[in-house]
Scaffold this motif. Structure first.
Motif, PDB file in Angstrom:
ATOM      1  N   VAL A   1      59.292   3.372  44.592  1.00 35.70           N
ATOM      2  CA  VAL A   1      60.271   2.623  43.784  1.00 35.70           C
ATOM      3  C   VAL A   1      59.749   1.418  43.247  1.00 35.70           C
ATOM      4  O   VAL A   1      59.835   1.032  42.272  1.00 35.70           O
ATOM      5  N   ILE A   2      58.301   0.920  43.799  1.00 30.18           N
ATOM      6  CA  ILE A   2      57.834  -0.249  43.284  1.00 30.18           C
ATOM      7  C   ILE A   2      56.432   0.189  42.665  1.00 30.18           C
ATOM      8  O   ILE A   2      55.352  -0.749  42.408  1.00 30.18           O
ATOM      9  N   ARG A   3      55.978   1.443  42.258  1.00 35.37           N
ATOM     10  CA  ARG A   3      54.818   1.810  41.798  1.00 35.37           C
ATOM     11  C   ARG A   3      54.367   1.070  40.508  1.00 35.37           C
ATOM     12  O   ARG A   3      53.292   0.829  40.286  1.00 35.37           O
ATOM     13  N   GLY A   4      55.568   0.933  39.585  1.00 29.77           N
ATOM     14  CA  GLY A   4      55.239   0.131  38.575  1.00 29.77           C
ATOM     15  C   GLY A   4      54.627  -1.176  38.496  1.00 29.77           C
ATOM     16  O   GLY A   4      54.042  -1.741  37.444  1.00 29.77           O
ATOM     17  N   LEU A   5      54.755  -1.921  39.814  1.00 29.39           N
ATOM     18  CA  LEU A   5      54.530  -3.301  39.884  1.00 29.39           C
ATOM     19  C   LEU A   5      53.111  -3.393  40.201  1.00 29.39           C
ATOM     20  O   LEU A   5      52.479  -4.408  39.992  1.00 29.39           O
ATOM     21  N   GLY A   6      52.338  -2.145  41.036  1.00 27.73           N
ATOM     22  CA  GLY A   6      50.908  -2.450  41.149  1.00 27.73           C
ATOM     23  C   GLY A   6      50.886  -2.621  42.659  1.00 27.73           C
ATOM     24  O   GLY A   6      51.892  -3.241  43.291  1.00 27.73           O
ATOM     25  N   PHE A   7      49.837  -2.371  43.312  1.00 25.60           N
ATOM     26  CA  PHE A   7      49.627  -2.926  44.830  1.00 25.60           C
ATOM     27  C   PHE A   7      50.700  -2.332  45.566  1.00 25.60           C
ATOM     28  O   PHE A   7      51.070  -2.781  46.712  1.00 25.60           O
ATOM     29  N   GLN A   8      51.146  -1.186  45.299  1.00 25.47           N
ATOM     30  CA  GLN A   8      52.435  -0.543  45.739  1.00 25.47           C
ATOM     31  C   GLN A   8      52.048  -0.254  47.381  1.00 25.47           C
ATOM     32  O   GLN A   8      53.182  -0.549  48.121  1.00 25.47           O
ATOM     33  N   LYS A   9      51.172   0.107  47.661  1.00 25.63           N
ATOM     34  CA  LYS A   9      50.940   0.347  49.006  1.00 25.63           C
ATOM     35  C   LYS A   9      50.575  -0.796  49.924  1.00 25.63           C
ATOM     36  O   LYS A   9      51.163  -0.745  51.051  1.00 25.63           O
ATOM     37  N   THR A  10      50.165  -1.666  49.457  1.00 22.46           N
ATOM     38  CA  THR A  10      50.078  -3.116  50.106  1.00 22.46           C
ATOM     39  C   THR A  10      51.344  -3.617  50.313  1.00 22.46           C
ATOM     40  O   THR A  10      51.747  -4.303  51.582  1.00 22.46           O
ATOM     41  N   ARG A  11      51.966  -3.613  49.242  1.00 25.49           N
ATOM     42  CA  ARG A  11      53.423  -4.474  49.132  1.00 25.49           C
ATOM     43  C   ARG A  11      54.114  -3.726  50.122  1.00 25.49           C
ATOM     44  O   ARG A  11      54.857  -4.205  50.904  1.00 25.49           O
ATOM     45  N   ALA A  12      54.307  -2.213  50.000  1.00 22.54           N
ATOM     46  CA  ALA A  12      55.289  -1.583  50.770  1.00 22.54           C
ATOM     47  C   ALA A  12      55.193  -1.834  52.452  1.00 22.54           C
ATOM     48  O   ALA A  12      56.173  -2.091  53.065  1.00 22.54           O
ATOM     49  N   ARG A  13      53.891  -1.673  52.815  1.00 25.13           N
ATOM     50  CA  ARG A  13      53.690  -2.010  54.222  1.00 25.13           C
ATOM     51  C   ARG A  13      54.094  -3.312  54.681  1.00 25.13           C
ATOM     52  O   ARG A  13      54.318  -3.710  55.826  1.00 25.13           O
ATOM     53  N   LYS A  14      53.507  -4.368  53.926  1.00 23.98           N
ATOM     54  CA  LYS A  14      53.920  -5.903  54.022  1.00 23.98           C
ATOM     55  C   LYS A  14      55.428  -5.952  54.209  1.00 23.98           C
ATOM     56  O   LYS A  14      55.919  -6.812  54.902  1.00 23.98           O
ATOM     57  N   MET A  15      56.219  -5.538  53.167  1.00 22.41           N
ATOM     58  CA  MET A  15      57.451  -5.720  53.248  1.00 22.41           C
ATOM     59  C   MET A  15      58.044  -5.038  54.344  1.00 22.41           C
ATOM     60  O   MET A  15      59.242  -5.617  55.077  1.00 22.41           O
ATOM     61  N   LYS A  16      57.659  -3.903  54.651  1.00 24.49           N
ATOM     62  CA  LYS A  16      58.325  -3.212  55.867  1.00 24.49           C
ATOM     63  C   LYS A  16      57.954  -4.123  57.329  1.00 24.49           C
ATOM     64  O   LYS A  16      58.950  -4.153  58.097  1.00 24.49           O
ATOM     65  N   ARG A  17      56.661  -4.451  57.571  1.00 21.72           N
ATOM     66  CA  ARG A  17      56.463  -5.280  58.632  1.00 21.72           C
ATOM     67  C   ARG A  17      57.200  -6.548  58.598  1.00 21.72           C
ATOM     68  O   ARG A  17      57.727  -7.063  59.717  1.00 21.72           O
ATOM     69  N   PHE A  18      57.314  -7.233  57.317  1.00 22.65           N
ATOM     70  CA  PHE A  18      58.146  -8.425  57.324  1.00 22.65           C
ATOM     71  C   PHE A  18      59.552  -7.978  57.929  1.00 22.65           C
ATOM     72  O   PHE A  18      60.341  -9.052  58.351  1.00 22.65           O
ATOM     73  N   SER A  19      60.387  -7.056  57.195  1.00 23.30           N
ATOM     74  CA  SER A  19      61.716  -6.783  57.541  1.00 23.30           C
ATOM     75  C   SER A  19      61.841  -6.574  59.010  1.00 23.30           C
ATOM     76  O   SER A  19      62.926  -6.842  59.670  1.00 23.30           O
ATOM     77  N   GLN A  20      60.912  -6.015  59.818  1.00 21.53           N
ATOM     78  CA  GLN A  20      61.178  -5.683  61.179  1.00 21.53           C
ATOM     79  C   GLN A  20      60.937  -6.969  61.923  1.00 21.53           C
ATOM     80  O   GLN A  20      61.746  -7.471  62.753  1.00 21.53           O
ATOM     81  N   GLU A  21      59.986  -7.845  61.395  1.00 16.19           N
ATOM     82  CA  GLU A  21      59.832  -9.262  62.088  1.00 16.19           C
ATOM     83  C   GLU A  21      61.002 -10.145  61.767  1.00 16.19           C
ATOM     84  O   GLU A  21      61.702 -11.089  62.506  1.00 16.19           O
ATOM     85  N   TYR A  22      61.562  -9.870  60.565  1.00 19.00           N
ATOM     86  CA  TYR A  22      62.757 -10.673  60.142  1.00 19.00           C
ATOM     87  C   TYR A  22      64.134 -10.391  61.083  1.00 19.00           C
ATOM     88  O   TYR A  22      64.778 -11.427  61.223  1.00 19.00           O
ATOM     89  N   LEU A  23      64.160  -9.198  61.564  1.00 20.25           N
ATOM     90  CA  LEU A  23      65.317  -9.042  62.423  1.00 20.25           C
ATOM     91  C   LEU A  23      65.442  -9.280  63.744  1.00 20.25           C
ATOM     92  O   LEU A  23      66.321  -9.350  64.628  1.00 20.25           O
TER      93      LEU A  23
END
Length: 351
Positions: free
Chosen positions: A262-284
């Motif tokens: 989904v975010i491939r067009g923004l660049g750094f998609q692998k790093t961003r995806a892992r960061k956002m998933k870990r952040f969401s788990q900690e946010y809950l």
């Protein structure tokens, strides 16, 4: 060419016109124009009397309700007021740098003049917390341990901006970092479920203005805006929030590969995806008290959280080029609201 005149003698006329005739015959469009000076920019500083004391304030912040004798002053007058505070002993000026030793004796240099207000910060302890303030704004009444910190030599208790050097010998700017003390600020505290703060709409139409109701979305948008334009992120979050409408769906339901696509067009998609998933788990989780404790949340995201979710813009100083205009817009609105409330109270007292 020689032409005989009716009188004695003759007159000689050349082929060209005189210099005077040339100037008189020159069209107005080709004449040199005088350079006009640009009008001076309006001042950002206000002098007012508060509780019998003369203070220099900024027009971007609300005036106290008991302020009187309000006048607009120039930056030079604001600098003079700041120097006067140092001369009167209200603040302690930083020690001057010692000049290097010279073999040849030279006459002593004149004493250094007080620094300009635009070249230093004020560090003070307010309610048990160390805060860095601007010299143009009045100090809180309960401020203690007040001292001056030069902007170029701020120590580890202040927010600093560093630079790195690339292979082409070009300096790239690095985002300012929050210290351990600043991360515990009240502006970054976890928002309660009964929080009623609604940020006003602005002409800048920031992405955070449309998603203020969900702090998780505000922080996700800030993560995507790093090294990316708002136009690119605006299109990406439309698909991202369809895939993951909330923190729970991103933390446990969506795969990292789906987020990357989904975010491939923004660049750094692998790093961003892992960061956002870990952040969401900690946010809950329930064990965090400040948003700065979560993975991937830096100063920019934390300041946006304080402005759009907590409602404490007066306790942060943002540096992002798009967040700063909204912050000033919000401060101006609060100033206008307080002035209106003060006029209403005066009218009620008169009645």
């Amino acid at each position: 060419m020689m032409i005989m005149s009716e009188g004695s003698g003759y007159q000689y006329h050349g082929h060209g016109a005189s210099q005077k005739d040339k100037c008189e015959g020159t069209p107005a469009a080709s004449r040199p124009r005088r350079k006009t000076k640009n009008p001076p920019s309006p001042s950002s500083f206000i002098r007012a009397t508060v509780d019998g004391k003369t203070m220099v304030l900024s027009k971007f912040f609300p005036l106290p309700a008991n302020a009187s004798d309000v006048t607009v002053i120039s930056r030079k007058e604001a600098d003079r007021a700041a120097r006067a505070r140092i001369r009167n002993g209200l603040l302690q000026a930083p020690p001057p740098n010692k000049p290097p030793r010279r073999r040849n004796k030279s006459p002593p240099s004149p004493p250094p003049s007080p620094p300009s207000a635009s070249s230093y910060y004020i560090r003070a302890i307010v309610n048990g917390e160390t805060k860095v303030l601007s010299p143009y704004f009045p100090l809180p009444a309960n401020a203690t341990s007040v001292e001056i910190i030069p902007k170029k030599r701020k120590d580890d208790n202040t927010t600093t901006t560093t630079t790195t050097t690339t292979n082409n010998n070009k300096k790239s700017k690095v985002s300012p970092q929050l210290t351990a003390a600043e991360k515990k600020s009240d502006a970054y505290k976890r928002v309660d479920a009964n929080n009623t703060w609604v940020p006003p709409r602005s002409p800048y139409n920031l992405l955070q203005e449309n998603h203020y109701f969900d702090p998780w979305r505000v922080l996700i948008i800030c993560m995507l805006l790093n090294r990316t334009t708002g136009r690119q992120v605006r299109e990406a979050i439309r698909h991202l929030f369809c895939l993951c409408p909330d923190a729970e769906s991103m933390a446990w339901n969506a795969d990292v590969e789906e987020i990357e696509e989904v975010i491939r067009g923004l660049g750094f998609q692998k790093t961003r995806a892992r960061k956002m998933k870990r952040f969401s788990q900690e946010y809950l989780r329930d064990d965090w008290t400040h948003v700065t404790q979560l993975h991937g949340v830096g100063k920019y995201a934390a300041d946006a959280y304080a402005i759009f979710c907590v409602g404490k813009p007066e306790e942060v100083i943002p540096h992002d080029h798009m967040l700063v205009p909204y912050w000033k817009f919000l401060c101006n609105m609060q100033e206008a609201a307080e002035k209106t409330l003060g006029l209403q109270n005066q009218h009620m007292i008169k009645e």
